[in-house]
Design an enzyme around this catalytic site. Structure first.
Site, mmCIF file in Angstrom:
data_model
loop_
_atom_site.group_PDB
_atom_site.id
_atom_site.type_symbol
_atom_site.label_atom_id
_atom_site.label_comp_id
_atom_site.label_asym_id
_atom_site.label_seq_id
_atom_site.Cartn_x
_atom_site.Cartn_y
_atom_site.Cartn_z
ATOM 1 N N SER A 63 0.826 -1.208 0.000
ATOM 2 C CA SER A 63 0.000 0.000 0.000
ATOM 3 C C SER A 63 0.859 1.256 0.000
ATOM 4 C CB SER A 63 -0.916 -0.010 1.230
ATOM 5 O OG SER A 63 -1.739 -1.150 1.219
ATOM 6 N N ASN A 64 1.991 1.217 0.709
ATOM 7 C CA ASN A 64 2.892 2.365 0.728
ATOM 8 C C ASN A 64 3.684 2.501 -0.569
ATOM 9 O OD1 ASN A 64 3.294 3.876 3.568
ATOM 10 N ND2 ASN A 64 2.612 1.782 3.924
ATOM 11 N N LYS A 189 -0.016 -11.200 6.680
ATOM 12 C CA LYS A 189 0.128 -9.863 7.226
ATOM 13 C C LYS A 189 -1.255 -9.417 7.670
ATOM 14 C CE LYS A 189 1.076 -5.013 6.202
ATOM 15 N NZ LYS A 189 1.478 -3.983 5.238
#
Length: 335
Positions: A63-64, A189
């Site tokens: 996502s980053n 995760k």
């Protein structure tokens, strides 16, 4: 023929760089501020900085990493650059995890294959969600999706449970434990923040059938918290570490928090966790825009996200810089 196929299947699940407990970083993707082209120099420099700080592994296309803003070719470029930077700097043992989630089984497998060719060791896969209302039942559809991807992927799979990115879909511990039985699904995760779920998964998978022969220091099924603000909470619950965006800014603080807990220095770990959690709240509120802004303010690089994400205003940049102040003061004290 059956024996040959069995041997090939066994070879396909071998792991060159094992997953170890520790701090993993979903790294940022950097762009030229004018053209928005991929800035490979900054990607390489940032990768080496994280490795030198002592992170256990690096994830691209999370996502980053703005994976949703990248073409397939750009994704490969980012992963290739990351792997090459690690190898040339002497960090050949640091694994690279690559975000490979897509809405179809076909494209997800394609992304996994491309990730492997680019030097990725593992594929981090979100469940599909666009047509979730047509899943019948959802658990059966999700299990089939991950099973088909894992069967065909040339690299092992890590499940990515992030309800905020998939229209609120939150995989239960039952679904994750069912999938953990697959020999090519090797971790999860949990960005959902559910430490009860984490505890159930960690406890159940500790006694599962061994998937590798790398020894007790390398768990058969890696259970990671998806955010730095519950690092020690996840360790208490039996998790193996974190895969957290905050480590882009303060990798040493994240690493030391985990180390202190493992050394039995609980009070010190708790105090450090408080600083990390406060800094992570700034990261959570600002998202990747705020993380890049903080990196730019405190370390002089980071730049901007790719459009249509907005560029921060002066007031936003000032507020985010202030939000990271205590965290960065802590980071600078750590060797």
């Amino acid at each position: 023929m059956v024996l040959i196929e069995a041997v090939r299947a066994e070879e396909n699940i071998s792991i060159g760089r094992p997953l170890k407990p520790g701090v993993y970083v979903p790294t940022l993707c950097f762009f030229d501020p004018e053209t928005e082209d991929i800035d490979t120099e900054s990607i390489a420099r940032h990768t080496i900085r994280l490795a030198q700080a002592g992170v256990t592994g690096i994830a691209t296309q999370g996502s980053n990493g703005e994976a949703v803003h990248l073409t397939h070719r750009e994704r490969e470029l980012v992963t290739t650059t990351t792997r090459s930077a690690l190898d040339h700097a002497g960090f050949t043992n640091v694994p690279v995890i690559v975000g490979c989630g897509a809405q179809s089984v076909r494209e997800t497998i394609e992304l996994c294959s491309e990730a492997a060719e680019a030097g990725g060791d593992y594929a981090l896969v979100l469940p599909p969600s666009y047509y979730a209302t047509l899943f019948a039942p959802s658990s059966e559809t999700i299990i089939k999706y991950f099973t088909e991807v894992a069967d065909a992927s040339p690299i092992p799979i890590i499940i990515y449970n992030f309800p905020g990115a998939v229209n609120g879909m939150d995989l239960s511990s039952d679904i994750i434990l069912s999938l953990s039985q697959h020999p090519r699904i090797v971790g999860v995760k949990l960005t959902c923040g559910n430490t009860g779920k984490l505890n159930r998964i960690a406890a159940a998978t500790r006694s599962s059938t061994t998937k590798n022969t790398h020894g007790s220091a390398n768990p058969d099924f890696l259970v990671l918290a998806g955010s730095a603000d519950f690092a020690i909470q996840s360790l208490i619950a039996g998790g193996h570490g974190i895969l957290a965006g905050l480590a882009n800014i303060a990798p040493k603080a994240c690493i030391r928090t985990v180390e202190l807990y493992r050394e039995g220095k609980i009070a010190e770990a708790q105090r450090m966790q408080e600083v990390v959690s406060q800094g992570d709240w700034t990261a959570i509120r600002g998202g990747v825009v705020g993380v890049k802004s903080g990196l730019q303010s405190w370390l002089g690089y980071g730049g901007f996200t790719r459009s249509p994400l907005p560029r921060p205003t002066g007031e936003q940049s000032k507020a985010w810089k202030e939000g990271y102040r205590d965290l960065m003061a802590l980071e600078k004290t750590l060797l």
